[in-house]
Write a protein that holds these residues in place. Structure first.
Motif, PDB file in Angstrom:
ATOM      1  N   GLY A  26       0.827  -1.204   0.000  1.00 18.58           N
ATOM      2  CA  GLY A  26       0.000   0.000   0.000  1.00 18.58           C
ATOM      3  C   GLY A  26       0.856   1.247   0.000  1.00 18.58           C
ATOM      4  O   GLY A  26       2.093   1.158  -0.033  1.00 18.58           O
ATOM      5  N   LEU A 106      -4.441  -3.929  -7.377  1.00 20.44           N
ATOM      6  CA  LEU A 106      -3.885  -3.670  -6.046  1.00 20.44           C
ATOM      7  C   LEU A 106      -3.363  -2.244  -5.944  1.00 20.44           C
ATOM      8  O   LEU A 106      -3.547  -1.564  -4.927  1.00 20.44           O
ATOM      9  N   ASN A 109      -6.291   0.043  -5.750  1.00 25.30           N
ATOM     10  CA  ASN A 109      -6.816  -0.062  -4.389  1.00 25.30           C
ATOM     11  C   ASN A 109      -6.022   0.807  -3.424  1.00 25.30           C
ATOM     12  O   ASN A 109      -6.588   1.509  -2.582  1.00 25.30           O
ATOM     13  N   LEU A 112      -6.993   4.237  -4.027  1.00 23.59           N
ATOM     14  CA  LEU A 112      -8.355   4.464  -3.546  1.00 23.59           C
ATOM     15  C   LEU A 112      -8.360   4.747  -2.057  1.00 23.59           C
ATOM     16  O   LEU A 112      -9.074   5.629  -1.577  1.00 23.59           O
ATOM     17  N   VAL A 113      -7.565   3.975  -1.299  1.00 18.96           N
ATOM     18  CA  VAL A 113      -7.504   4.179   0.144  1.00 18.96           C
ATOM     19  C   VAL A 113      -7.016   5.592   0.444  1.00 18.96           C
ATOM     20  O   VAL A 113      -7.577   6.301   1.284  1.00 18.96           O
TER      21      VAL A 113
END
Lengths: 206, 206
Positions: A26, A106, A109, A112-113
């Motif tokens: 992340g 991924l 994502n 997006l977070v």
């Protein structure tokens, strides 16, 4: 002879290092120093090419969009030459069904977070979603005119439903709740309900 | 008189501190020390109550599940007393349509990002999803027997499609792509396609 530096190559290596970080752990708390270490270059060089961390992240969202667009274009080129074939190809391209698209999902994502707390990123995502939504709406309208999709459908509404469906199926794929084949079969089942009686058998004859 | 410590209260405060961190910045790199600071207690106390960081996270997923289950139960209790009413109530409860459910969705999202690299969390999410999926499948079957949903539907397949749809609509809501009313209207449109000709008008008469 002076050493020739390939700037494009270096920039790409730095973006790909960020890419790798985003897809594995992340983007929370990611620093220019961490990206530089992962790319095997100095932090100063990353700053030289990209400026701030936020500018690097913004550049990476552009790279993400390019890759997704390329994947969509490749799927569309290989699909039956019809509006309904194009519609299905775009939707399947949005699902993480192989290693490349899984990595992209991924990374998306991870962005997006971040986007939940970042108005600039949120606006960028909204813009990307609008483009896909408009393309789907246009393809649905064209497939209606071809007689492949039911005339009583509202193209924009169906585009919203299809976007939500592939987004949710994508999340389920990433978590291993479905196999890629099962996810595509669910999408085809949904598309089949939008088809006219004599229309395309999605997932059967294309 | 010795001071009486309310252990349950303290445990709840610690979990709620983690909750706040998860919903605002995600869980990446979160430490027991950070949670302790946010809860206004010592790191030693967090360790005393929860052990390791992973044990605390696992406890927080249990808290998330409890809250989601309570919200589903409240929606179901307020819905028309029929299988189709229950089906719609469960689905609407899964959408982030107010502050509480929005926070829960952000926390779930933070756990989902972690789950991509954590087999224990992945298994826990799969278990939670299976429970909801089974409840939806049962409600669809019961609504078919009531004559409210079409008899030719495969309940498990429709449950998978509905789960993916609310997951994708939830992400769109978090990003502000739809208003809560618009998202519920899209869900109702989808449900309307599953209804029999004389069945319930989802979102109209309940």
């Amino acid at each position: 002879m002076p050493k020739v530096v390939d700037h494009d190559q270096r920039r790409r290596e730095i973006v790909e290092a960020l890419w790798h970080i985003a897809s594995t752990r992340g983007l929370e708390g990611v620093s220019l120093g961490e990206v530089a270490t992962a790319a095997g270059v100095s932090k100063g060089l990353v700053q030289h090419y990209f400026g701030t961390r936020d500018q690097l992240l913004m550049h990476a969202t552009g790279y993400l969009r390019e890759r997704v667009e390329q994947r969509i274009a490749a799927r569309v080129a290989a699909a039956p030459d019809s509006a309904s074939g194009t519609l299905r190809a775009v939707l399947v391209a949005l699902l993480p069904t192989d290693d490349d698209s899984r990595t992209e999902s991924l990374v998306a994502n991870a962005f997006l977070v971040r986007a939940h707390n970042d108005p600039v990123l949120t606006a960028r995502f909204r813009e990307g979603t609008s483009q896909v939504r408009n393309a789907l709406t246009a393809a649905i309208g064209a497939a209606q005119r071809d007689g492949d999709l039911r005339a009583d459908l509202d193209p924009a509404r169906e585009a919203d439903l299809l976007l939500a469906l592939v987004s949710g199926l994508g999340e389920a794929l990433l978590l291993g709740h479905h196999t890629p084949d099962a996810a595509v079969a669910l999408l085809d089942h949904h598309l089949g309900r939008l088809a006219t009686a004599g229309g395309p058998g999605f997932g059967h004859d294309g």
